[in-house]
Scaffold this motif. Structure first.
Motif, PDB file in Angstrom:
ATOM      1  N   MET A  92       0.546  -1.341  -0.086  1.00 50.76           N
ATOM      2  CA  MET A  92      -0.140  -0.212   0.067  1.00 50.76           C
ATOM      3  C   MET A  92       0.933   1.099   0.001  1.00 50.76           C
ATOM      4  O   MET A  92       2.336   1.474   0.504  1.00 50.76           O
ATOM      5  CB  MET A  92      -1.070   0.065   1.588  1.00 50.76           C
ATOM      6  CG  MET A  92      -2.081  -0.865   1.152  1.00 50.76           C
ATOM      7  SD  MET A  92      -2.939  -0.558   2.628  1.00 50.76           S
ATOM      8  CE  MET A  92      -4.303   0.833   2.228  1.00 50.76           C
ATOM      9  N   ASP A  93       0.252   2.293  -0.292  1.00 53.66           N
ATOM     10  CA  ASP A  93       0.955   3.480  -0.376  1.00 53.66           C
ATOM     11  C   ASP A  93       0.487   4.272   1.021  1.00 53.66           C
ATOM     12  O   ASP A  93      -0.637   4.404   1.340  1.00 53.66           O
ATOM     13  CB  ASP A  93       0.726   4.995  -1.983  1.00 53.66           C
ATOM     14  CG  ASP A  93       0.932   3.992  -3.499  1.00 53.66           C
ATOM     15  OD1 ASP A  93       2.080   2.943  -2.900  1.00 53.66           O
ATOM     16  OD2 ASP A  93       0.744   4.458  -4.037  1.00 53.66           O
ATOM     17  N   ILE A  94       1.640   5.059   0.877  1.00 51.53           N
ATOM     18  CA  ILE A  94       1.328   5.795   2.226  1.00 51.53           C
ATOM     19  C   ILE A  94       0.595   6.848   2.729  1.00 51.53           C
ATOM     20  O   ILE A  94      -0.017   7.153   3.063  1.00 51.53           O
ATOM     21  CB  ILE A  94       3.004   6.594   3.720  1.00 51.53           C
ATOM     22  CG1 ILE A  94       2.489   6.622   4.881  1.00 51.53           C
ATOM     23  CG2 ILE A  94       3.479   7.868   2.257  1.00 51.53           C
ATOM     24  CD1 ILE A  94       2.911   5.042   5.354  1.00 51.53           C
ATOM     25  N   ASP A  95       0.058   7.451   1.087  1.00 50.29           N
ATOM     26  CA  ASP A  95      -0.725   8.582   1.610  1.00 50.29           C
ATOM     27  C   ASP A  95      -2.716   8.658   1.504  1.00 50.29           C
ATOM     28  O   ASP A  95      -2.764   9.330   0.793  1.00 50.29           O
ATOM     29  CB  ASP A  95      -0.001   9.213   0.057  1.00 50.29           C
ATOM     30  CG  ASP A  95      -0.136   8.265  -1.002  1.00 50.29           C
ATOM     31  OD1 ASP A  95      -1.017   7.462  -1.313  1.00 50.29           O
ATOM     32  OD2 ASP A  95      -0.101   8.844  -2.554  1.00 50.29           O
ATOM     33  N   LEU A  96      -2.466   7.042   1.819  1.00 50.87           N
ATOM     34  CA  LEU A  96      -4.065   6.953   1.881  1.00 50.87           C
ATOM     35  C   LEU A  96      -4.882   6.687  -0.205  1.00 50.87           C
ATOM     36  O   LEU A  96      -5.909   7.219   0.328  1.00 50.87           O
ATOM     37  CB  LEU A  96      -4.449   7.960   2.562  1.00 50.87           C
ATOM     38  CG  LEU A  96      -4.765   7.304   4.229  1.00 50.87           C
ATOM     39  CD1 LEU A  96      -4.924   7.912   4.725  1.00 50.87           C
ATOM     40  CD2 LEU A  96      -4.767   6.054   4.262  1.00 50.87           C
ATOM     41  N   GLN A  97      -4.034   6.750  -0.502  1.00 48.14           N
ATOM     42  CA  GLN A  97      -4.229   6.675  -2.284  1.00 48.14           C
ATOM     43  C   GLN A  97      -5.037   5.677  -2.525  1.00 48.14           C
ATOM     44  O   GLN A  97      -5.477   4.889  -3.610  1.00 48.14           O
ATOM     45  CB  GLN A  97      -3.680   7.403  -3.594  1.00 48.14           C
ATOM     46  CG  GLN A  97      -3.507   8.726  -3.236  1.00 48.14           C
ATOM     47  CD  GLN A  97      -2.210   8.931  -4.931  1.00 48.14           C
ATOM     48  OE1 GLN A  97      -1.652   9.192  -5.116  1.00 48.14           O
ATOM     49  NE2 GLN A  97      -3.382  10.278  -5.199  1.00 48.14           N
ATOM     50  N   ASP A  98      -4.342   4.997  -1.877  1.00 46.69           N
ATOM     51  CA  ASP A  98      -4.774   2.765  -1.692  1.00 46.69           C
ATOM     52  C   ASP A  98      -5.831   3.216  -0.448  1.00 46.69           C
ATOM     53  O   ASP A  98      -5.611   2.988   0.055  1.00 46.69           O
ATOM     54  CB  ASP A  98      -3.983   2.100  -1.863  1.00 46.69           C
ATOM     55  CG  ASP A  98      -2.858   2.245  -2.918  1.00 46.69           C
ATOM     56  OD1 ASP A  98      -3.373   2.789  -3.994  1.00 46.69           O
ATOM     57  OD2 ASP A  98      -1.735   1.859  -2.098  1.00 46.69           O
ATOM     58  N   VAL A 195     -12.026   3.454  -6.067  1.00 41.78           N
ATOM     59  CA  VAL A 195     -11.939   5.072  -6.891  1.00 41.78           C
ATOM     60  C   VAL A 195     -10.853   5.522  -6.234  1.00 41.78           C
ATOM     61  O   VAL A 195     -10.487   5.346  -5.067  1.00 41.78           O
ATOM     62  CB  VAL A 195     -13.439   6.355  -6.470  1.00 41.78           C
ATOM     63  CG1 VAL A 195     -13.191   7.142  -7.144  1.00 41.78           C
ATOM     64  CG2 VAL A 195     -14.767   5.562  -7.696  1.00 41.78           C
ATOM     65  N   ARG A 196      -9.830   6.029  -6.926  1.00 45.39           N
ATOM     66  CA  ARG A 196      -8.168   6.602  -6.031  1.00 45.39           C
ATOM     67  C   ARG A 196      -8.564   8.057  -5.614  1.00 45.39           C
ATOM     68  O   ARG A 196      -8.726   8.870  -6.807  1.00 45.39           O
ATOM     69  CB  ARG A 196      -7.661   6.466  -6.997  1.00 45.39           C
ATOM     70  CG  ARG A 196      -5.661   6.426  -6.360  1.00 45.39           C
ATOM     71  CD  ARG A 196      -5.229   5.757  -7.340  1.00 45.39           C
ATOM     72  NE  ARG A 196      -3.992   6.177  -7.147  1.00 45.39           N
ATOM     73  CZ  ARG A 196      -2.863   5.317  -6.067  1.00 45.39           C
ATOM     74  NH1 ARG A 196      -3.670   4.373  -5.629  1.00 45.39           N
ATOM     75  NH2 ARG A 196      -1.449   5.842  -5.723  1.00 45.39           N
ATOM     76  N   PRO A 197      -8.580   8.291  -4.682  1.00 42.14           N
ATOM     77  CA  PRO A 197      -8.216   9.376  -4.012  1.00 42.14           C
ATOM     78  C   PRO A 197      -7.348  10.402  -4.176  1.00 42.14           C
ATOM     79  O   PRO A 197      -6.783   9.896  -4.812  1.00 42.14           O
ATOM     80  CB  PRO A 197      -8.985   9.323  -2.758  1.00 42.14           C
ATOM     81  CG  PRO A 197      -8.110   8.040  -1.480  1.00 42.14           C
ATOM     82  CD  PRO A 197      -8.362   7.737  -3.318  1.00 42.14           C
ATOM     83  N   GLU A 198      -7.369  11.299  -4.016  1.00 40.30           N
ATOM     84  CA  GLU A 198      -6.608  12.175  -3.503  1.00 40.30           C
ATOM     85  C   GLU A 198      -5.210  11.693  -2.927  1.00 40.30           C
ATOM     86  O   GLU A 198      -5.945  11.396  -1.545  1.00 40.30           O
ATOM     87  CB  GLU A 198      -6.808  13.771  -3.601  1.00 40.30           C
ATOM     88  CG  GLU A 198      -7.676  14.650  -4.517  1.00 40.30           C
ATOM     89  CD  GLU A 198      -6.660  14.784  -5.996  1.00 40.30           C
ATOM     90  OE1 GLU A 198      -5.705  15.065  -5.855  1.00 40.30           O
ATOM     91  OE2 GLU A 198      -7.703  14.993  -6.775  1.00 40.30           O
ATOM     92  N   ARG A 199      -3.881  12.672  -2.750  1.00 40.97           N
ATOM     93  CA  ARG A 199      -2.912  12.201  -1.654  1.00 40.97           C
ATOM     94  C   ARG A 199      -3.419  12.924  -0.492  1.00 40.97           C
ATOM     95  O   ARG A 199      -3.936  14.569  -0.148  1.00 40.97           O
ATOM     96  CB  ARG A 199      -1.095  13.015  -2.247  1.00 40.97           C
ATOM     97  CG  ARG A 199      -0.906  12.221  -1.515  1.00 40.97           C
ATOM     98  CD  ARG A 199       0.929  12.978  -2.564  1.00 40.97           C
ATOM     99  NE  ARG A 199       2.074  11.396  -2.607  1.00 40.97           N
ATOM    100  CZ  ARG A 199       2.450  11.620  -1.744  1.00 40.97           C
ATOM    101  NH1 ARG A 199       2.592  11.961  -0.344  1.00 40.97           N
ATOM    102  NH2 ARG A 199       3.549  10.643  -1.655  1.00 40.97           N
ATOM    103  N   SER A 200      -3.092  11.868   1.016  1.00 37.00           N
ATOM    104  CA  SER A 200      -3.328  12.592   1.870  1.00 37.00           C
ATOM    105  C   SER A 200      -3.128  13.602   2.766  1.00 37.00           C
ATOM    106  O   SER A 200      -3.490  14.631   2.837  1.00 37.00           O
ATOM    107  CB  SER A 200      -3.037  11.931   3.197  1.00 37.00           C
ATOM    108  OG  SER A 200      -1.997  11.235   2.738  1.00 37.00           O
TER     109      SER A 200
HETATM  110 MG    MG Z   1       0.500   8.843  -4.070  1.00 35.22          MG
END
Ligand code: MG
Ligand code: UDP
Length: 309
Positions: A92-98, A195-200
């Protein structure tokens, strides 16, 4: 052996770590599985490693590995998969895009007997126009050449079971394109849409130049067909020049000597010069990759680690 590893590569993500743990933990606790976090610090130069270490010191199910410098997300992922040691791994990416909400759906499919569960993006609305444009072309070109096409709009966000992880552990390549490698392993695969959100928080670590080079790695790692194309192109050019030569000879025989054709000569020289340079460039792409593979350097170097179990 624990059930699940949440594998997170990080590069300079001090602002995003706490948000990530807060968002994922409730979901993971609700799964009724044993799990751990494995953070792979990919040579961060901010406080990322300190923050990870302080979490790891407090909590038994937070592990970390720190690489000696920035080796890239692909190398960090490979390292994490080699070290995970659980029945399944979710990168998983850390930025909550996943989105963490998808994890239960992944696990459900896994329990149904799928070896790999892909997160597939429903749309690319959170990407810029340029990124959408390039990514759709990337999939077209990649899948045109590749022996095994990769499903469109998938990333590294997926569940890999022990079979897939075991296959990945055997890989000793240094030019890595993980999406392609995951796909190369085969096995029974399901997918779940999201749906992929924006970077946290924080900034993306991928410039267009980095993405372009990454796409080239993906395509040239997947296939040697671009090399073979030039054989056909050369054959077609040879055939056309033979026809053209016969035409000139006949013309001279029938109508006598013609005025010298500098323009057509110049055009031909320029055209074939360009074609030759391009084909040499393609050769170079492969030779460069052969060069980095024959050196047999490891894809990453571990500086320190804390791994429980
Ligand atoms: Mg990202
Ligand atoms: N990342 C990494 N090494 C790198 C670049 C990125 O470990 O050289 C990590 C980054 O910290 C993040 C994940 O890979 O957890 C995805 O990166 P990012 O969000 O910048 O990519 P994007 O979502 O913009 O494609």
């Amino acid at each position: 052996m624990k059930d699940l590893t949440i594998l997170v590569p990080l590069l300079n993500e001090e602002e995003a770590i706490e948000l990530f743990i807060q968002a994922t933990r409730p979901v993971l606790d609700g799964l009724n599985l044993s799990y751990k976090y494995l953070f792979v610090d990919d040579g961060s130069t901010d406080k990322t490693l300190d923050i990870i270490k302080s979490y790891a010191a407090k909590e038994e199910n937070i592990d970390y590995i720190s690489l000696s410098r920035n080796f890239g997300k692909e190398a960090a992922l490979l390292c994490g998969i080699k070290k995970a040691g659980t029945k399944a791994v979710i990168p998983m990416d850390i930025d909550l895009q996943d989105p963490p909400d998808l994890i239960p759906a992944f696990v459900e499919k896994w329990k149904e007997g799928y070896n790999m569960v892909l997160g597939v993006r429903k749309n690319r609305d959170s990407d810029s126009f340029l990124k959408r444009f390039f990514s759709s072309w990337f999939y077209k070109v990649h899948n045109f050449f590749a022996r095994r096409p990769i499903p469109e709009n998938t990333g590294d966000f997926r569940l890999l079971d022990e079979n897939v992880a075991q296959a990945i552990r055997q890989i000793n390549e240094s030019t890595l394109f993980m999406k392609g490698l995951f796909n190369w392993t085969g096995f029974k695969t399901a997918s779940v849409e999201y749906v992929r959100p924006e970077r946290s928080a924080g900034q993306t670590k991928w410039s267009y130049w980095k993405l372009w080079n990454f796409a080239l790695d993906g395509i040239f790692n997947a296939s040697t067909i671009p090399l073979r194309l030039w054989t056909y192109f050369g054959a077609a050019a040879a055939l056309l020049s033979f026809l053209y030569a016969s035409f000139i000879v006949l013309k001279v025989l029938i109508f006598g000597k013609d005025a010298p054709g500098y323009a057509s000569l110049a055009v031909l020289i320029l055209f074939f010069g360009g074609v030759q340079l391009m084909s040499i460039g393609i050769l170079g792409e492969y030779i460069g990759r052969i060069f980095s593979e024959v050196k047999h350097r490891p894809a990453y170097i571990i500086k320190e680690e804390k791994l429980n179990d």
